[in-house]
Design an enzyme around this catalytic site. Structure first.
Site, PDB file in Angstrom:
ATOM      1  N   TRP A  35       0.812  -1.167  -0.046  1.00  8.89           N
ATOM      2  CA  TRP A  35       0.001  -0.073   0.033  1.00  8.89           C
ATOM      3  C   TRP A  35       0.754   1.188  -0.009  1.00  8.89           C
ATOM      4  CZ3 TRP A  35      -0.601   4.123   3.608  1.00  8.89           C
ATOM      5  CH2 TRP A  35      -1.595   5.010   3.266  1.00  8.89           C
TER       6      TRP A  35
ATOM      7  N   ASP B 138     -16.049   8.784  -0.517  1.00  8.64           N
ATOM      8  CA  ASP B 138     -16.464   8.103   0.546  1.00  8.64           C
ATOM      9  C   ASP B 138     -17.218   9.140   1.414  1.00  8.64           C
ATOM     10  OD1 ASP B 138     -16.864   6.257   2.730  1.00  8.64           O
ATOM     11  OD2 ASP B 138     -14.790   5.736   2.922  1.00  8.64           O
TER      12      ASP B 138
ATOM     13  N   LYS C 112     -16.657   4.897  -8.575  1.00  9.06           N
ATOM     14  CA  LYS C 112     -15.303   4.454  -8.131  1.00  9.06           C
ATOM     15  C   LYS C 112     -15.488   3.347  -7.314  1.00  9.06           C
ATOM     16  CE  LYS C 112     -11.377   6.242  -5.445  1.00  9.06           C
ATOM     17  NZ  LYS C 112     -10.996   7.344  -4.784  1.00  9.06           N
TER      18      LYS C 112
ATOM     19  N   ASP D  35     -14.387   0.767  -4.723  1.00  9.69           N
ATOM     20  CA  ASP D  35     -13.233   0.262  -3.878  1.00  9.69           C
ATOM     21  C   ASP D  35     -13.348  -0.507  -3.396  1.00  9.69           C
ATOM     22  OD1 ASP D  35     -10.836   1.337  -2.552  1.00  9.69           O
ATOM     23  OD2 ASP D  35     -11.820   3.156  -1.654  1.00  9.69           O
TER      24      ASP D  35
ATOM     25  N   ASP E 119      -2.540   4.972  -3.756  1.00  7.45           N
ATOM     26  CA  ASP E 119      -3.127   6.172  -2.907  1.00  7.45           C
ATOM     27  C   ASP E 119      -1.824   6.774  -2.590  1.00  7.45           C
ATOM     28  OD1 ASP E 119      -5.465   5.166  -2.531  1.00  7.45           O
ATOM     29  OD2 ASP E 119      -5.368   4.647  -0.245  1.00  7.45           O
TER      30      ASP E 119
HETATM   31  C1  DGJ Z   1      -9.169   4.332  -0.714  1.00  5.13           C
HETATM   32  C2  DGJ Z   1      -9.055   4.705  -2.095  1.00  5.13           C
HETATM   33  O1  DGJ Z   1      -8.001   4.416  -2.401  1.00  5.13           O
HETATM   34  C3  DGJ Z   1      -8.866   6.467  -1.840  1.00  5.13           C
HETATM   35  O2  DGJ Z   1      -8.818   7.153  -2.834  1.00  5.13           O
HETATM   36  C4  DGJ Z   1     -10.269   6.629  -1.101  1.00  5.13           C
HETATM   37  O3  DGJ Z   1     -11.452   6.574  -2.050  1.00  5.13           O
HETATM   38  C5  DGJ Z   1     -10.479   5.820   0.301  1.00  5.13           C
HETATM   39  N1  DGJ Z   1     -10.359   4.534   0.177  1.00  5.13           N
HETATM   40  C6  DGJ Z   1     -11.912   6.072   0.895  1.00  5.13           C
HETATM   41  O4  DGJ Z   1     -12.110   5.512   1.836  1.00  5.13           O
END
Ligand code: DGJ
Length: 691
Positions: free
Chosen positions: A152, A321, A430, A432, A502
């Site tokens: 990550w 989110d 999007k 996730d 991220d």
């Molecule tokens: C992880 C994603 O990679 C971020 O861009 C964002 O959307 C967050 N989650 C939201 O919880």
């Protein structure tokens, strides 16, 4: 390939195109190395069952109900239909059939392979290991393997190592693709550092569940690459009369180095894989408020950001989110997909209307496969999660994984997404996925079927994406998994773009994006400009630098626009306008890595040449000047040597005295000097071919 005297489907050659007139010697199995390594182990086969004394990685291993585990597959028949070849194999005594399927992409030479296992016996059996097939390299001992690793906020590191005797396994046991390894490999022979020379064999799996690719040098120094579902904890119960199709394993060859290999993959993804291929839409410039607002979204705040985003030329506004259920932070709300009435008292419509009135389309964040224990959904359906009864539930980010293999969970997930899209004018989701699996039990089915979860979950995931796309054809989808944990050729058949990491620090992103593009196209690679200093590492970078870094992919903006000064808006407006003038080249063109940021390099330079050859775009980055050395001269590639191109910098400066126009040969052979000094500097220029 050919059929040898033992009825095995034996690989004869994989590599550069040969003449159709060339003649191959008939397939004949290898002699075996000794009484310890029999021909079944030493003969390069396209697909081999575990049985008859096999010691290399099998493509298929089965346990039959009587405890017998021997499987010896022999060629039965084959058909060729246009660009598809099917080879049927059958076990020597049991009614187990395997059809090897090959589909060739004429433009890139990339082959798509899979195998279909058919149980025509009169009882169920358990598949314990299953691959799409094996790629066999020409004999050689000087191979080098490249693969991608990460974690990550640090995805897409390119690794290199010699292929030695023994086996290297690239894998994910996480239930999902994962970032620790990505299901892609490339192997070359010379070990050359040149991006564009030499033969490269490459491949990638189209699967978003646990997977494995093993690279094995056998006792006769032959190299074989086998890929499919991960064998760890695997066991798929195939009932009488059922068929099981493996994930796709794609493979190709380039004679133009690792750069050529990635250009083939990019072209294949754009022309033959991504939704709407061969003409997927260019990625719109998007704004996403996640880094600006976190979970703290509401109608007025999002509207204010939308107004500002529209001023700089953003085409899509995405709310991340926080908009649903009782979602104030990551402790609660996942699973409750109703609009939060405190944050959006009139539903999403006023915000969506506002976004549309500003000439942008509207996108929304969802994380459909997850649930917080603190949610109405979990309180109502505690049995919907992956679990081993009586054992603790391991939470990650305070959430559990819904068992999407269950028909009721699949129906719930599809149902709420379909409703959301029917009731709101949404153009983009999007999607996730913020954790890996734990306790992967499925207590609702008979014990011998529980491990089917590794397959059925992913199949349902794909089928939801597929059905949503059919029902809502204008909706585009991004695959995000807390960054780049779910990027593969499987999910990319259903999603228009992916989120690589991220980590949005524009300098770290150079390396991350560089690694990403070995396997995947910049046409799907989302790259946001975010605030400085960056939250990941506190690094401060100029706005122009941040834009140039992101403009190498599909541009997004994730800054807190409320804190921008007028001059920031002016810079952003200009950069967005320039991006629009080069985006077709960046997203569809041929990418050349002129200087890679790998191995701690001080510099990074990419060049992309448009499909029609009329435009080339170059981005150059300097980490830090050392001892007054000038930036290395840049030698372009992929130009038409006899044509004339005019050069123009659209950010930063070319060296004084650079001619305004010159031939393709000049730019490739003489090269170009740019004026980059200092720390974290960047510039970009274009070349335009004269007609
Ligand atoms: C992880 C994603 O990679 C971020 O861009 C964002 O959307 C967050 N989650 C939201 O919880």
């Amino acid at each position: 390939m050919g059929i040898n005297e033992s009825g095995q489907v034996q690989t004869l050659y994989w590599g550069e195109h040969l003449s159709a007139k060339d003649h191959f010697a008939a397939a004949e199995s290898m002699p075996g190395a000794s009484s310890f390594d029999l021909p079944v182990t030493t003969t390069p086969q396209e697909f081999v069952g575990w049985g008859g004394g096999l010691f290399v990685e099998p493509d298929l291993k089965i346990t039959f109900p009587d405890g017998n585990r021997d499987l010896v597959l022999k060629y039965a028949s084959h058909t060729i239909d246009a660009n598809r070849l099917s080879i049927v194999m059958k076990d020597i005594s049991r009614e187990v059939y395997v059809t090897l399927q090959y589909e060739a992409d004429a433009e890139t030479g990339i082959l798509r392979r899979s195998a279909v296992i058919e149980n025509r016996t009169d009882a169920p059996f358990t598949i314990e290991q299953i691959a799409a097939g094996t790629w066999n390299l020409p004999r050689g001992t000087d191979y080098r393997l490249r693969y991608l690793t990460g974690h990550w906020a640090g995805e897409w590191s390119l690794q290199e190592e010699p292929v030695n005797p023994g086996k290297v396994v690239l894998e994910s046991r996480r239930g999902t693709t994962g970032a620790q390894n990505n299901p892609w490999f490339a192997i070359d022979r010379s070990g050359s550092a040149d991006q564009d020379e030499g033969g490269v064999w490459f491949g990638a799996l189209g699967w978003s569940g646990s997977w494995q690719i093993s690279v094995e040098q056998d006792v006769l120094q032959q190299v074989r690459i086998t890929g499919g579902s991960n064998a760890f904890d695997f066991g798929y119960l195939l009932k009488k009369g059922e068929r099981f199709q493996t994930p796709y394993f794609y493979g190709g060859y380039s004679g133009h180095g690792i750069g050529g290999a990635s250009r083939l993959l990019h072209r294949f993804e754009v022309d033959s894989l991504l939704p709407h291929h061969p003409d997927p839409k260019l990625r719109p410039v998007l704004y996403n408020s996640w880094e600006a607002t976190g979970f703290d979204v509401n109608e007025a705040g999002q509207m204010a950001l939308a107004e500002k985003a529209a001023r700089i030329g953003v085409e899509r506004f995405v709310m991340d989110d926080g908009w649903f259920g009782q979602r104030k932070n990551d402790h609660a709300g996942l699973g409750d997909w109703y609009v939060n009435p405190q944050k959006f008292p009139h539903g999403l419509k006023p915000l969506i209307d506002k976004v549309h009135s500003l000439n942008m389309d509207f996108g929304l964040w969802v994380e459909p496969e997850m649930v917080n224990p603190d949610s109405d959904l979990y309180r109502k359906h505690p049995d919907w999660v992956l679990e081993f009864p009586g054992r603790p539930h391991t939470e990650a980010r305070h959430q559990l994984v819904l068992n999407l293999a269950r028909p009721d969970v699949r129906a719930y997930v599809y149902g709420f997404l379909d409703k959301l899209l029917k009731e709101n004018d949404i153009s983009f989701l999007k999607w996730d996925y913020n954790r890996n699996w734990s306790e992967p039990g499925w207590p609702a089915v008979p014990q011998e079927q529980e491990k089917n979860v590794y397959i059925d979950f992913i199949r349902n995931y794909y089928s939801i994406l597929d059905e949503l796309r059919r029902e809502h054809p204008k909706v585009e989808i991004e695959s995000c998994s807390g960054g780049g944990s779910r990027v593969d050729l499987g999910v990319m058949q259903y999603t228009d773009e992916v989120w690589p990491s991220d980590n949005t620090d524009a300098y770290d992103r150079l390396l991350i994006q560089n690694g990403f593009t070995y396997a995947y196209t910049p046409a799907a690679m989302m790259a946001w400009v975010t605030d400085s200093p960056n939250w990941v590492n506190n690094r401060a970078l100029s706005l122009e630098y941040r834009f140039l870094s992101s403009m190498q992919g599909s541009l997004g903006i994730g800054v807190n626009l409320n804190q921008w000064k007028p001059e920031d808006f002016a810079t952003a407006r200009l950069m967005v306008e320039r991006y629009k003038s080069i985006r077709e080249t960046v997203q569809r063109g041929a990418l050349y890595r002129l200087l890679t940021p790998e191995h701690g390099s001080e510099q990074s330079v990419t060049e992309t040449v448009s499909r029609d050859g009329d435009q080339a775009v170059v981005f150059a980055f300097l980490h830090s000047s050392q001892e007054n050395y000038p930036f290395p001269r840049i030698f372009l590639r992929g130009l038409d040597e006899g044509a004339t191109y005019s050069i123009s910098a659209f950010a930063g400066k070319l060296a004084e005295g650079t001619p305004k126009q010159a031939s393709g040969s000049y730019w490739e052979q003489h090269g170009i000097d740019v004026d980059l000094h200092g720390d974290f500097q960047a510039m970009a220029f274009t070349l335009k071919r004269s007609r």
